[in-house]
Design a protein around this motif. Structure first.
Motif, PDB file in Angstrom:
ATOM      1  N   GLY A  13      -2.634  11.973  -5.492  1.00  7.44           N
ATOM      2  CA  GLY A  13      -1.350  11.811  -6.178  1.00  7.44           C
ATOM      3  C   GLY A  13      -0.313  12.786  -5.636  1.00  7.44           C
ATOM      4  O   GLY A  13       0.843  12.427  -5.417  1.00  7.44           O
ATOM      5  N   ILE A  14      -0.744  14.019  -5.392  1.00  6.24           N
ATOM      6  CA  ILE A  14       0.171  15.016  -4.846  1.00  6.24           C
ATOM      7  C   ILE A  14       0.648  14.569  -3.471  1.00  6.24           C
ATOM      8  O   ILE A  14       1.833  14.624  -3.157  1.00  6.24           O
ATOM      9  CB  ILE A  14      -0.524  16.387  -4.759  1.00  6.24           C
ATOM     10  N   GLY A  15      -0.307  14.094  -2.650  1.00  4.62           N
ATOM     11  CA  GLY A  15       0.048  13.630  -1.302  1.00  4.62           C
ATOM     12  C   GLY A  15       1.088  12.529  -1.362  1.00  4.62           C
ATOM     13  O   GLY A  15       2.114  12.587  -0.679  1.00  4.62           O
ATOM     14  N   ALA A  16       0.837  11.551  -2.218  1.00  7.77           N
ATOM     15  CA  ALA A  16       1.785  10.437  -2.331  1.00  7.77           C
ATOM     16  C   ALA A  16       3.132  10.945  -2.815  1.00  7.77           C
ATOM     17  O   ALA A  16       4.178  10.567  -2.296  1.00  7.77           O
ATOM     18  CB  ALA A  16       1.240   9.383  -3.292  1.00  7.77           C
ATOM     19  N   GLY A  17       3.114  11.844  -3.797  1.00  8.38           N
ATOM     20  CA  GLY A  17       4.355  12.390  -4.326  1.00  8.38           C
ATOM     21  C   GLY A  17       5.146  13.109  -3.253  1.00  8.38           C
ATOM     22  O   GLY A  17       6.362  12.931  -3.130  1.00  8.38           O
ATOM     23  N   ILE A  18       4.446  13.930  -2.457  1.00  6.82           N
ATOM     24  CA  ILE A  18       5.133  14.665  -1.390  1.00  6.82           C
ATOM     25  C   ILE A  18       5.793  13.687  -0.430  1.00  6.82           C
ATOM     26  O   ILE A  18       6.951  13.835  -0.050  1.00  6.82           O
ATOM     27  CB  ILE A  18       4.124  15.578  -0.655  1.00  6.82           C
ATOM     28  N   LEU A  19       5.044  12.652  -0.062  1.00  5.66           N
ATOM     29  CA  LEU A  19       5.586  11.649   0.856  1.00  5.66           C
ATOM     30  C   LEU A  19       6.800  10.950   0.248  1.00  5.66           C
ATOM     31  O   LEU A  19       7.834  10.774   0.893  1.00  5.66           O
ATOM     32  CB  LEU A  19       4.490  10.623   1.141  1.00  5.66           C
ATOM     33  N   PHE A  20       6.675  10.576  -1.034  1.00  3.71           N
ATOM     34  CA  PHE A  20       7.753   9.857  -1.716  1.00  3.71           C
ATOM     35  C   PHE A  20       9.024  10.692  -1.794  1.00  3.71           C
ATOM     36  O   PHE A  20      10.122  10.157  -1.832  1.00  3.71           O
ATOM     37  CB  PHE A  20       7.337   9.490  -3.146  1.00  3.71           C
TER      38      PHE A  20
END
Lengths: 282, 354, 264
Positions: free
Chosen positions: A209-216
């Motif tokens: 989730g953190i990874g996706a958030g950072i990307l987003f």
């Protein structure tokens, strides 16, 4: 299957061809054209002349534009970091709530998420301007002060964080929601204090989730020009502003294309370095 | 039961989509069939009153699609970006000249522009369009300095007075490369139309000292930042200055001693126009005194239409920003060809280097 | 009601975040009823700006443009997206991974790159900028979302559904339309909602690909915002936020009832 192979071919073509053509025409061809244009020159009016020159790239690697790249990178990093720090606890808290209340909170986060960022940026102009709401509130306080925030880099950062905060909260939430509580409890049963429990159990489990958030957050921040324009008074340009300016004002498409190509290469390099799967997961 | 409800939901969504598609299709066909009935106007932001557009549509039945830009350069880039079919554009004088030279403008049919006689002689047949073949003057104006006299007590009469260290972070200027460079040239006593490599080299150090002082670059509406109190000084279009003066007399507009730009914003028909007849109708329409007055009411630039000026109130005519008194040094810009690119590059570099 | 008055730092933090998210929005809404053009001092309550908004033809026109563009985009994104998802899910193909990466590119890059790329592309082939160019651009960045959502649903599908249909004598196409497509229902609906909103909301890509007739609402709002504060924008924004809120409440309420039903 029980199909003849030629018939199978037709079916594969039927489903696959439209998408392939679409991608080739509207994703690959434009990028190839950008690359091509980046070696061209322009005439007095700004029309592109086909030729071959390295001049545009020489200009891109001028310290001036390297600085712009570095500044954009910094802004994107700060925005992402602040969003993560501010958003994570909130996302985690919401995910752990009982179901009925949780949906209410989620709704509250989603309303700004689905509201146009232009509208939300506009709201900040009202707040931040010298004779705006924020200074009216500050002026009413006993120690009356005033802040000159609008049209400063600080205003740009606030705008960016505000715009992209929900993009960080939602993916972390959806990850934390699936978190198996028994694991967390097992951790604390085993005597881990809350801090180590967080580091060893919760953090790894919410990592996707953190990874996706950072990307987003990181990807759109890097190319953003509208928020910078509206809240920054276009005086500390980020790379998005320079590119937009080259295309729609200075009419130097070749130079703008060269900047675009560098940005493109940077992102592809970034993805090559991190795991490929991440892109697929999104 | 559940399966069915999902299915019916899918179908209702598809149905709604289909209905909206066919509905809109019909509308689109209509507009295709009657392209003769729409006028694509590409004009400066804050420059064409909605009243004028509505009046034109009411009279002729021609629908006007109005898209805006904030600088001549922006207009040009969209114009050459491809086959966007604009019927009417609103370039300033030097851009008229450049476009005409490049063969991008349609010559006008003077027969259809009977109201052109309302325009004052001093605004016709100037250097950029010597035979008035391609352009019809819309509004005329100057670029000048606005001072919030409540906040700035020292007298300011020139660009040099304005760009001082003590005013750092209190200045808004037009976001327009050619303008900015011309101010620099003027302070050096060089004619803004003499853009040579040597002169640019001379002007670069001057402007590069200015950039850190500037808080906002804005061509759309520099008055907003002044009204909001975010800045106290500005270099703005005179129409903006006039509006500020109307709002509050503390905003004083003045023309810098070094001399400044007299711009002549005009209407022109680009080559790609699908509907030049409607464009000429529109031109002739706005040249009517009573219509031209409407423009002045909303955007108080200098009205070149002498018949329309007769309809203005004394208050409008006495606004020092709209109709300056005395004998200021004014000059139009001429096309500088390839050198425009050098200016673009220099300003982009300077702005990015902050 | 049991009121446990213990102090929960996480809860306070979350409320702080929500305050940060909502304070500007509340101010925005409040000023849409303020009887002053300058948005500073409260001068009294008025509906004036809503009235003006309704009669602001350029804004209304761009609202219609936006709706039309979003509808067409949704329609074609769904057709193209569902088809390609089925292709990715059902058929193995040597280029498959590469193709998937290609179609996902718009997701992974800053939007401005797609914007300038398409601008350059349309200019190079002398394609007029207008509705069609904007719709093409929107479909291009909506497609990845549709594919991701539909693929997620397909991955949970029992392959025997299709096999059964084929065994019963259906052609692969019939099997797809009669069996697979209905199964995809919920995924199609959520893709449609997301595509519609994305298209309605998009500013950056539209900014580069729009022409004179196809001004969308965000483009118009940007233009008006640059020109200065205008209470009509506040009124418009308020309506926007209300509509978004209502749609979301509707979805949540529906989801809740659906969940309850399946629980039973």
């Amino acid at each position: 299957m029980n199909l003849s192979s030629s018939k199978r071919h037709w079916i594969v073509l039927f489903w696959g061809l439209p998408m392939t053509l679409w991608g080739a025409l509207f994703i690959i061809a434009p990028m190839a054209l950008l690359l091509g244009y980046s070696f061209c020159e322009r005439d007095a009016l700004g029309q592109v002349i086909w030729s071959f020159t390295w001049e545009n790239y020489q200009r891109v690697f001028d310290p001036v534009y390297l600085n712009v790249f570095i500044r954009s990178f910094l802004f994107a990093c700060i925005t992402t970091f602040v969003c993560l720090m501010v958003g994570y606890p909130a996302a985690y808290f919401i995910a752990r709530l009982p179901k009925e209340v949780r949906n209410l909170y989620l709704l509250l986060v989603m309303i700004p998420f689905w509201t146009s960022f232009l509208i939300r940026t506009y709201a900040w102009i009202t707040l931040l301007k010298s004779e705006g709401v924020l200074n009216a509130i500050l002026g009413a306080l006993p120690f009356s002060t005033s802040l000159d925030l609008l049209y400063t880099p600080m205003a740009v950062l606030i705008g960016l964080i505000y715009t992209f905060l929900p993009f960080m909260i939602l993916p972390i939430y959806s990850c934390a929601e699936k978190l198996d509580l028994s694991l967390v409890e097992a951790g604390s049963d085993l005597g881990a204090n809350p801090f180590w429990n967080f580091i060893h159990v919760i953090l790894p489990l919410t990592w996707p989730g953190i990874g996706a958030g950072i990307l987003f957050v990181f990807v759109p921040t890097f190319g953003m020009f509208a928020v910078v324009d509206l809240l920054g008074g276009s005086q500390t340009p980020l790379i998005g502003n320079v590119i937009q300016n080259q295309f729609l004002q200075a009419r130097n498409w070749p130079f703008g294309s060269a900047l675009g190509v560098i940005l493109l290469v940077m992102f592809f390099a970034l993805y090559a370095m991190t795991h490929d799967e991440e892109v697929d997961e999104r | 039961m559940k399966e069915n409800s999902v299915k019916s939901m899918v179908w209702s969504v598809l149905l709604v989509l289909l209905v909206s598609l066919t509905g809109c299709n019909k509308k689109n066909q209509e507009s295709v069939a009657s392209t003769g009935k729409a006028l694509n106007l590409f004009a400066w932001s804050e420059y064409v009153p909605q009243k004028v557009i509505d009046g034109f549509t009411a009279e002729t039945g021609i629908k006007v699609n109005y898209e805006t830009y904030a600088s001549n350069e922006e207009m040009l880039s969209k114009l050459i970006a491809g086959a966007s079919h604009y019927d009417l554009i609103q370039p300033s004088e030097y851009m008229v000249e450049a476009l005409a030279k490049a063969g991008k403008l349609k010559p006008l049919d003077r027969e259809k522009l009977s109201n052109l006689q309302n325009i004052g002689k001093e605004y016709l047949n100037l250097g950029h369009d010597p035979e008035q073949k391609y352009s019809v003057p819309w509004m005329v104006g100057t670029v000048g300095i606005v001072v919030n006299t409540e906040k700035v007590k020292e007298p300011i009469v020139s660009f040099k007075d304005l760009f001082q260290e003590k005013y750092k972070g209190r200045i808004v200027v037009l976001n327009d490369s050619r303008e900015i460079v011309s101010w620099g040239l003027s302070t050096l006593g060089i004619n803004p139309n003499e853009v040579t490599d040597e002169n640019l080299a001379l002007v670069k150090p001057v402007i590069s000292k200015w950039f850190p002082l500037i808080k906002i670059f804005d061509s759309d509406s520099p008055k907003t930042a002044m009204l909001n109190g975010d800045v106290d000084l500005g270099i703005v279009w005179n129409g903006e200055g006039a509006k500020l003066y109307q709002e509050n007399k503390k905003f004083q507009y003045l023309l810098p001693q070094e001399g400044t730009h007299l711009f002549i914003d005009s209407l022109c028909i680009p080559m790609g126009s699908k509907n030049p007849e409607a464009a000429e109708l529109f031109m002739n329409y706005i040249l009517r005194p009573e219509v031209s007055k409407l423009i002045s009411d909303e955007f108080p630039y200098t009205n070149p239409n002498l018949e329309a000026r007769k309809l203005l109130s004394p208050e409008q005519l006495n606004n020092p920003a709209s109709y300056p008194k005395g004998n200021p040094k004014l000059g139009i810009f001429l096309d500088i060809g390839k050198k425009l690119e050098a200016i673009d590059q220099m300003v982009t570099d300077l702005k990015s280097s902050q | 009601m049991t009121l446990k008055n213990h102090f929960d730092p996480l809860k306070c933090w979350t409320w702080g975040v929500l305050l940060f998210l909502y304070f500007p929005i509340f101010v925005l809404i409040a000023y849409s009823f303020n009887d002053s053009k300058l948005n500073v001092v409260w001068k009294g309550f008025t509906f004036q700006w809503y009235h003006d908004l309704w009669r602001h033809e350029p804004l209304m026109q761009s609202a219609r443009n936006s709706l039309w563009i979003a509808s067409v985009t949704t329609f074609f994104s769904l057709i193209l997206g569902v088809g390609s998802s089925w292709f990715f899910h059902r058929y193995r193909h040597p280029f498959q991974k590469g193709l998937k990466k290609m179609i996902m590119i718009p997701l992974a890059l800053p939007e401005i790159l797609l914007g300038i790329g398409l601008l350059v592309f349309f200019a190079a082939i002398q394609f007029p900028l207008g509705f069609t160019s904007v719709i093409i651009a929107h479909i291009t960045f909506c497609l990845p979302f549709v594919i991701l959502i539909v693929l997620a649903r397909l991955s949970g599908m029992d392959p025997s559904i299709e096999e059964a249909a084929l065994d019963l004598g259906a052609t692969p196409l019939q099997a797809f339309f009669r069996v697979i497509l209905p199964y995809l229902g919920p995924a199609v609906i959520s893709s449609a909602l997301i595509t519609f909103t994305l298209s309605l909301d998009d500013f950056i890509v539209t900014y580069f690909t729009t022409g004179p007739q196809s001004q969308t609402l965000p483009i118009r709002i940007f233009g008006m915002t640059k020109v200065g504060l205008n209470p009509i924008i506040n009124a418009l924004s308020t309506i926007f936020i209300l509509v978004t809120g209502l749609i979301l409440i509707f979805i949540f309420w529906n989801k809740g009832t659906l969940n309850n039903r399946s629980d039973k």
